[in-house]
Design a protein around this motif. Sequence first.
Motif, mmCIF file in Angstrom:
data_model
loop_
_atom_site.group_PDB
_atom_site.id
_atom_site.type_symbol
_atom_site.label_atom_id
_atom_site.label_comp_id
_atom_site.label_asym_id
_atom_site.label_seq_id
_atom_site.Cartn_x
_atom_site.Cartn_y
_atom_site.Cartn_z
ATOM 1 N N LEU A 1 12.056 -22.736 -0.151
ATOM 2 C CA LEU A 1 13.159 -22.730 0.813
ATOM 3 C C LEU A 1 14.528 -22.878 0.157
ATOM 4 N N TRP A 2 14.567 -23.451 -1.048
ATOM 5 C CA TRP A 2 15.858 -23.766 -1.643
ATOM 6 C C TRP A 2 16.176 -22.961 -2.907
ATOM 7 N N VAL A 3 15.337 -22.008 -3.258
ATOM 8 C CA VAL A 3 15.690 -21.145 -4.389
ATOM 9 C C VAL A 3 16.808 -20.202 -3.968
ATOM 10 N N ARG A 4 17.444 -19.561 -4.928
ATOM 11 C CA ARG A 4 18.654 -18.790 -4.660
ATOM 12 C C ARG A 4 18.470 -17.679 -3.620
ATOM 13 N N PHE B 1 19.675 -17.566 4.213
ATOM 14 C CA PHE B 1 20.126 -18.495 5.247
ATOM 15 C C PHE B 1 21.637 -18.403 5.447
ATOM 16 N N SER B 2 22.373 -18.234 4.347
ATOM 17 C CA SER B 2 23.826 -18.104 4.450
ATOM 18 C C SER B 2 24.210 -16.820 5.174
ATOM 19 N N ALA B 3 23.519 -15.731 4.867
ATOM 20 C CA ALA B 3 23.826 -14.447 5.497
ATOM 21 C C ALA B 3 23.522 -14.482 6.992
ATOM 22 N N VAL B 4 22.397 -15.078 7.356
ATOM 23 C CA VAL B 4 22.059 -15.179 8.785
ATOM 24 C C VAL B 4 23.085 -16.038 9.511
ATOM 25 N N GLY B 5 23.480 -17.146 8.906
ATOM 26 C CA GLY B 5 24.478 -18.006 9.533
ATOM 27 C C GLY B 5 25.814 -17.310 9.694
ATOM 28 N N ALA C 1 -5.962 -34.409 1.291
ATOM 29 C CA ALA C 1 -4.910 -35.364 0.953
ATOM 30 C C ALA C 1 -4.209 -34.990 -0.343
ATOM 31 N N ILE C 2 -4.906 -34.281 -1.223
ATOM 32 C CA ILE C 2 -4.307 -33.834 -2.488
ATOM 33 C C ILE C 2 -3.575 -32.511 -2.306
ATOM 34 N N VAL C 3 -4.164 -31.597 -1.529
ATOM 35 C CA VAL C 3 -3.570 -30.268 -1.343
ATOM 36 C C VAL C 3 -2.288 -30.346 -0.528
ATOM 37 N N ASP C 4 -2.253 -31.211 0.488
ATOM 38 C CA ASP C 4 -1.108 -31.259 1.397
ATOM 39 C C ASP C 4 0.220 -31.517 0.684
ATOM 40 N N PRO C 5 0.335 -32.558 -0.184
ATOM 41 C CA PRO C 5 1.634 -32.757 -0.856
ATOM 42 C C PRO C 5 2.001 -31.619 -1.793
ATOM 43 N N LEU C 6 0.994 -30.997 -2.421
ATOM 44 C CA LEU C 6 1.281 -29.855 -3.299
ATOM 45 C C LEU C 6 1.842 -28.690 -2.481
ATOM 46 N N LEU C 7 1.280 -28.496 -1.291
ATOM 47 C CA LEU C 7 1.765 -27.425 -0.416
ATOM 48 C C LEU C 7 3.196 -27.703 0.031
ATOM 49 N N VAL C 8 3.478 -28.957 0.389
ATOM 50 C CA VAL C 8 4.830 -29.333 0.835
ATOM 51 C C VAL C 8 5.845 -29.088 -0.280
ATOM 52 N N ILE C 9 5.497 -29.477 -1.499
ATOM 53 C CA ILE C 9 6.406 -29.272 -2.637
ATOM 54 C C ILE C 9 6.692 -27.781 -2.830
ATOM 55 N N ALA D 1 17.099 -25.676 10.468
ATOM 56 C CA ALA D 1 15.642 -25.823 10.370
ATOM 57 C C ALA D 1 15.230 -26.073 8.916
ATOM 58 N N ARG D 2 15.941 -25.443 7.978
ATOM 59 C CA ARG D 2 15.636 -25.685 6.570
ATOM 60 C C ARG D 2 15.925 -27.138 6.202
ATOM 61 N N VAL D 3 17.064 -27.654 6.686
ATOM 62 C CA VAL D 3 17.418 -29.048 6.408
ATOM 63 C C VAL D 3 16.418 -29.992 7.085
ATOM 64 N N THR D 4 16.107 -29.707 8.347
ATOM 65 C CA THR D 4 15.152 -30.550 9.074
ATOM 66 C C THR D 4 13.776 -30.514 8.420
ATOM 67 N N GLY D 5 13.343 -29.324 8.012
ATOM 68 C CA GLY D 5 12.060 -29.197 7.341
ATOM 69 C C GLY D 5 12.028 -29.956 6.030
ATOM 70 N N THR D 6 13.160 -29.997 5.345
ATOM 71 C CA THR D 6 13.234 -30.744 4.091
ATOM 72 C C THR D 6 13.085 -32.241 4.334
ATOM 73 N N VAL D 7 13.710 -32.721 5.411
ATOM 74 C CA VAL D 7 13.573 -34.145 5.758
ATOM 75 C C VAL D 7 12.122 -34.464 6.110
ATOM 76 N N PHE D 8 11.516 -33.622 6.953
ATOM 77 C CA PHE D 8 10.111 -33.830 7.309
ATOM 78 C C PHE D 8 9.227 -33.776 6.059
ATOM 79 N N GLY D 9 9.533 -32.836 5.179
ATOM 80 C CA GLY D 9 8.740 -32.706 3.956
ATOM 81 C C GLY D 9 8.851 -33.931 3.075
ATOM 82 N N GLY D 10 10.055 -34.484 2.968
ATOM 83 C CA GLY D 10 10.239 -35.695 2.178
ATOM 84 C C GLY D 10 9.459 -36.868 2.745
#
Length: 205
Positions: free
Chosen positions: A175-178, A184-188, A161-169, A118-127
Motif C-alpha cells: 500500500l505504501w510503495v511508490r 492514491f494521489s492521482a485518485v484524490g 497465527a503465523i501467516v496472518d502477521p506476515l500477510l498484514v506486513i 482507507a489506506r491510512v485507516t488500514g495501516t492503523v488496523f494493520g498496526g
Amino acid sequence: MSDPYGYHQPHPSPTAPAAAPIERPKTVTYAVYGMWIGGLLTVLSSVFLFTTDTTEMRALMVSEMEKQPTYDPAVLDAQEVADVLVPIIQVGGALFGLITLGLWIWMAVMNGKGRNWARVTGTVFGGLSLAGSMSSLTNIAGNAALGGASMPTSAASTALAIVDPLLVIAILVLLWVRPSSAYFSAVGAERQRQRQAQHTSYYAG
C-alpha cells in the motif's frame, strides 16, 4: 421570458467532464487480494475455533483454577466454571471474527477505489493487528520455553497465527510503495477536480 415573481431559477448544473479512468497499479491490486485473503483466513480461524475439541481446554482451565491458593471446591466447582466459559469464548471469538471480516472487506473495497483515508485507516488496523499477533506469539513461545501452561491450539490455528502477521506486513508494504502512493494521489486529485468543477458549474448557472 423573465420570471414574473422575480425569482432566479438556477439551471441544472452539468456534471464535470469525465476524465480517463486512472489505472490501478498491480501493487494496489495485490494488496486488495491480500485483504480478501485476510478475510478468508478470519473465516477459517472462526471455523477452527468451533470445530476444535475443547476437552483439553476445559481440563487446562480446571487445572489452573485448582492451583490457585484461594480456590475452594466447596464454594466453586472448577469444572462447572470451565463448562460455562468455553462456549462464551467460542461465541466471543465468532463475533470478533465477524467484525474482523467486515473490516477486511471494507478496507479491500475502499483501498481498491483509491481512497487515501482507507489506506491510512488500514495501516492503523494493520498496526493493531500486528501488535496483537506479536503479543500472542511471544506468549506462546515464552510458555513453551518455560514449560508453562498455555491454551491448547490446533496446528492449523498456530499456522494461521503465523501467516496472518506476515500477510498484514505484505499488505502494508504494497500500500505504501511508490506506485501505490502515486495512484492514491492521482485518485484524490481527480476527485478534488470533479468537486471543484461541479461547484463552479453550479454557481455559473
